[in-house]
Design an enzyme around this catalytic site. Structure first.
Site, mmCIF file in Angstrom:
data_model
loop_
_atom_site.group_PDB
_atom_site.id
_atom_site.type_symbol
_atom_site.label_atom_id
_atom_site.label_comp_id
_atom_site.label_asym_id
_atom_site.label_seq_id
_atom_site.Cartn_x
_atom_site.Cartn_y
_atom_site.Cartn_z
ATOM 1 N N ASP A 14 0.816 -1.225 0.000
ATOM 2 C CA ASP A 14 0.000 0.000 0.000
ATOM 3 C C ASP A 14 0.848 1.273 0.000
ATOM 4 O O ASP A 14 0.403 2.326 0.461
ATOM 5 C CB ASP A 14 -0.948 0.043 1.219
ATOM 6 C CG ASP A 14 -1.736 -1.232 1.388
ATOM 7 O OD1 ASP A 14 -2.343 -1.669 0.390
ATOM 8 O OD2 ASP A 14 -1.754 -1.785 2.498
ATOM 9 N N LYS A 17 2.638 2.220 -5.028
ATOM 10 C CA LYS A 17 3.364 1.720 -6.197
ATOM 11 C C LYS A 17 2.574 1.933 -7.478
ATOM 12 O O LYS A 17 3.149 2.149 -8.540
ATOM 13 C CB LYS A 17 3.673 0.229 -6.031
ATOM 14 C CG LYS A 17 4.606 -0.111 -4.896
ATOM 15 C CD LYS A 17 4.899 -1.593 -4.824
ATOM 16 C CE LYS A 17 3.677 -2.431 -4.536
ATOM 17 N NZ LYS A 17 3.027 -2.129 -3.251
ATOM 18 N N GLY A 41 -3.906 -4.352 -4.948
ATOM 19 C CA GLY A 41 -4.842 -3.306 -5.342
ATOM 20 C C GLY A 41 -4.063 -2.052 -5.668
ATOM 21 O O GLY A 41 -3.752 -1.260 -4.779
ATOM 22 N N HIS A 42 -3.693 -1.877 -6.926
ATOM 23 C CA HIS A 42 -2.867 -0.738 -7.333
ATOM 24 C C HIS A 42 -3.780 0.375 -7.862
ATOM 25 O O HIS A 42 -4.423 0.229 -8.895
ATOM 26 C CB HIS A 42 -1.842 -1.177 -8.380
ATOM 27 C CG HIS A 42 -0.829 -2.132 -7.829
ATOM 28 N ND1 HIS A 42 0.088 -2.795 -8.604
ATOM 29 C CD2 HIS A 42 -0.593 -2.547 -6.558
ATOM 30 C CE1 HIS A 42 0.840 -3.568 -7.837
ATOM 31 N NE2 HIS A 42 0.438 -3.431 -6.597
ATOM 32 N N GLN A 220 2.358 -6.066 -3.313
ATOM 33 C CA GLN A 220 2.549 -6.097 -1.857
ATOM 34 C C GLN A 220 3.835 -5.335 -1.486
ATOM 35 O O GLN A 220 4.156 -4.350 -2.124
ATOM 36 C CB GLN A 220 2.529 -7.532 -1.314
ATOM 37 C CG GLN A 220 1.174 -8.210 -1.401
ATOM 38 C CD GLN A 220 0.909 -8.878 -2.728
ATOM 39 O OE1 GLN A 220 1.765 -9.520 -3.321
ATOM 40 N NE2 GLN A 220 -0.300 -8.739 -3.231
ATOM 41 N N ASP A 331 2.693 14.828 1.892
ATOM 42 C CA ASP A 331 1.717 15.867 2.232
ATOM 43 C C ASP A 331 0.809 15.465 3.399
ATOM 44 O O ASP A 331 0.235 16.333 4.064
ATOM 45 C CB ASP A 331 0.857 16.205 1.005
ATOM 46 C CG ASP A 331 0.175 14.976 0.422
ATOM 47 O OD1 ASP A 331 0.900 14.077 -0.038
ATOM 48 O OD2 ASP A 331 -1.065 14.919 0.439
#
Length: 428
Positions: A14, A17, A41-42, A220, A331
């Site tokens: 997470d 990537k 989950g990209h 991952q 940020d």
């Protein structure tokens, strides 16, 4: 100039990537996913539109790039077809640019049954998509590869035997009754295979013969690597650079001319169970979660949040032989008066400067922190060093000094254009 690039996760996944691979893919001719499955989950934001890719390499969003689903992946053919068709509906031509390894193993419904059962009996925090059991069958020599589907009779027999095995396991070991229809599973599997059959090839040969520039995309993160991560709270494949050769079929020497970069958030998160030395279970952790939108792209689960762990990050640098780090979500830290980073662990009064293998030891360590003054200024969308607060630059400089690896890029927002280079690569 090094021709190829490897992009990995440096933490517990997470890290962002998806965005990084997407923006870098504009300069590459082929993008290769080589491990994991639909548990990835990209997420990519393009022109305000959100794309979440689970099986396809993220670079497929660039129309000049060839996409490869390599042999180290475990592939849910139904989800793969659906993912391709959804992109096609959005106007992206994918079918003629995607190749699927004939050696990749497939995920079948009985793998998902086992995944759910294992998770119920011993909580790891999986995505319940059948990934672990699919790898388990692969290494237990009971798996079914894409190339096996060319022989329908053999495929049916394998499915029938595996369903009988899983049903017996569920009933006799776990005292649960799960019955799947072998004929139905077989017919649906062959139906999905017919949709992708024309795109199935020997992808190892494809890559070896390819003369363009290749980007290898990990899923991952290093701390979830089956061997080098926080075992057993890990994924079921080598999510570090260790997975490159077995995931692609390419010899280790192939990668000697590649750049190895890893992506890390400016803080740390993880999903699921397992040790997390810098986790914050207070208002600070909640603020990190809300500002960072820390909810899983695959599961929607809230992520556990904490300060940046440089001990774990240095472990990733060493395991992967990294040439550079890409920092995302800087940020998110804009709202903090003080920012901490973990520079060592302590247990029973003893200082530890390396990431230990022992789960019981990891569960007992206390982080040793260095505190930085926050910048309390908006860095969202920053496009150059000259616009960055001095306190933020001090934070980045310390990370580079500690890791002894340069921070090559800062990502300052989810959109493609929200980033800037600190060390612009030779190919730009």
């Amino acid at each position: 100039m090094k021709k190829d690039l490897v992009i990995l996760g440096a933490q517990w996944g997470d890290e962002g990537k998806g965005k990084v691979v997407d923006l870098l893919s504009a300069d590459f001719d082929m993008v290769v996913r080589y491990q994991g499955g639909s548990n990835a989950g990209h997420t990519v934001m393009v022109g305000g539109e959100k794309f979440v890719l689970h099986l396809l390499p993220t670079g497929i969003l660039h129309e000049q790039a060839i996409g490869v689903v390599a042999q180290g992946m475990v592939v849910d053919l139904e989800l793969l077809v659906k993912e391709i068709e959804e992109l096609e509906k959005k106007g992206l031509k994918v079918w003629d640019r995607i190749y699927i390894s004939d050696r990749a193993h497939i995920v079948l419904p009985y793998h998902k049954v086992l995944d759910s059962l294992f998770e119920k009996k011993g909580k790891i925090g999986t995505t319940l998509r059948g990934i672990g059991p699919s790898y388990m069958f692969k290494y237990g020599r009971k798996g079914i590869r894409v190339c096996d589907l060319e022989d329908p009779d053999r495929t049916y027999q394998l499915i029938k035997e595996n369903i009988e095995f899983v049903s017996d396991l569920c009933e006799k070991v776990y005292c649960e009754n799960h019955r799947l229809d072998a004929q139905e599973v077989f017919e649906k599997t062959m139906e999905h295979y017919k949709r992708v059959k024309e795109r199935v090839i020997d992808t190892t040969r494809l890559i070896l013969d390819f003369r363009g520039r290749v980007l290898f995309e990990g899923a991952q993160g290093t701390m979830l690597d089956i061997d080098m991560g926080t075992y057993p709270y890990v994924t079921s494949s080598n999510a570090s650079a260790l997975g490159l050769s077995n995931g692609t079929g390419l010899p280790p020497k192939y990668f000697s001319e590649a750049n190895f970069w890893a992506v890390s958030k400016a803080y740390t998160t993880r999903v699921g169970e397992g040790p997390f030395p810098t986790e914050l279970k207070d208002a600070t952790g909640e603020l990190l979660r809300e500002r960072g939108g820390e909810y899983g792209a695959t599961t929607g689960r809230p992520r556990r949040c904490g300060w940046l762990d440089l001990v774990a990050l240095k472990h990733a640098v060493e395991v992967n032989g990294l040439d550079g780090i890409i920092i995302t979500k800087l940020d998110v830290l804009d709202a903090f008066e003080e920012i901490k980073v973990c520079v060592a662990y302590e247990v029973n009064g003893k200082r530890i400067d390396h990431f230990p293998a022992s789960l019981s030891l990891l569960q007992r360590v206390k982080p040793v922190y260095k505190t930085f003054k926050g910048w309390l200024k908006d860095t969202r969308g920053a496009r150059s060093l000259s616009t960055m607060p001095s306190e933020a630059l001090e934070y980045i400089d310390f990370i580079q000094e500690y890791l002894k690896v340069p921070v090559v890029m800062l990502s300052t927002g989810p959109e493609r254009e929200e980033y800037f280079w600190l060390y612009e690569p030779a190919w730009k």
